[in-house]
Motif scaffolding. Structure first.
Motif, short mmCIF file in Angstrom:
data_model
loop_
_atom_site.label_atom_id
_atom_site.label_comp_id
_atom_site.label_asym_id
_atom_site.label_seq_id
_atom_site.Cartn_x
_atom_site.Cartn_y
_atom_site.Cartn_z
N ASN A 1 -9.85 0.18 37.55
CA ASN A 1 -9.68 1.63 37.42
C ASN A 1 -9.12 2.05 36.05
N HIS A 2 -9.40 1.27 35.02
CA HIS A 2 -9.08 1.69 33.65
C HIS A 2 -10.28 2.49 33.16
N ARG A 3 -10.00 3.52 32.39
CA ARG A 3 -11.08 4.38 31.91
C ARG A 3 -11.14 4.35 30.39
N VAL B 1 -15.69 3.16 33.57
CA VAL B 1 -14.57 2.88 34.47
C VAL B 1 -14.66 1.43 34.90
N THR B 2 -13.56 0.70 34.75
CA THR B 2 -13.54 -0.72 35.08
C THR B 2 -13.21 -0.92 36.56
#
Length: 79
Positions: A20-22, A16-17
Motif C-alpha cells: 500500500n505504498h503509493r 500502488v504496491t
C-alpha cells in the motif's frame, strides 16, 4: 498503474504496491510502457532501501544515492 488525472497539459500516473505504498508521477507524454518500467524499477529500488536494517520505516528517504538512482531510472525510461 494508470493515468489517474491531468494537470494542465501534464499527465498524472499512479502506482500502488502490495504494501500500500503509493508512487505518483507527473509526466507530459502518454508513454505507458516506459512509465510502467519506471515504476517497476523504482519499486525494486524502494524495496532494497526499506529492507536495510538501518532504515527507519515511515521516515523519508534522504539518500543522495537513492535520488541519483531515481533520476537515472527516469532518464532511462521516460525520455
Amino acid at each position: 498503474l494508470k493515468v489517474v488525472d491531468q494537470f494542465n497539459d501534464q499527465l498524472i500516473s499512479a502506482f500502488v504496491t502490495a504494501g500500500n505504498h503509493r508512487f505518483v508521477l507527473l509526466h507530459d507524454t502518454r508513454h505507458e510502457e516506459g512509465v510502467l518500467w519506471f515504476f517497476l524499477e523504482l519499486y525494486e529500488l524502494f524495496v532494497k532501501v526499506t529492507l536495510n536494517p538501518l532504515y527507519e520505516h515511515g521516515q523519508p528517504i534522504k539518500s543522495r544515492v537513492f535520488h541519483e538512482r531515481v533520476l537515472s531510472i527516469a532518464s532511462k525510461h521516460l525520455n
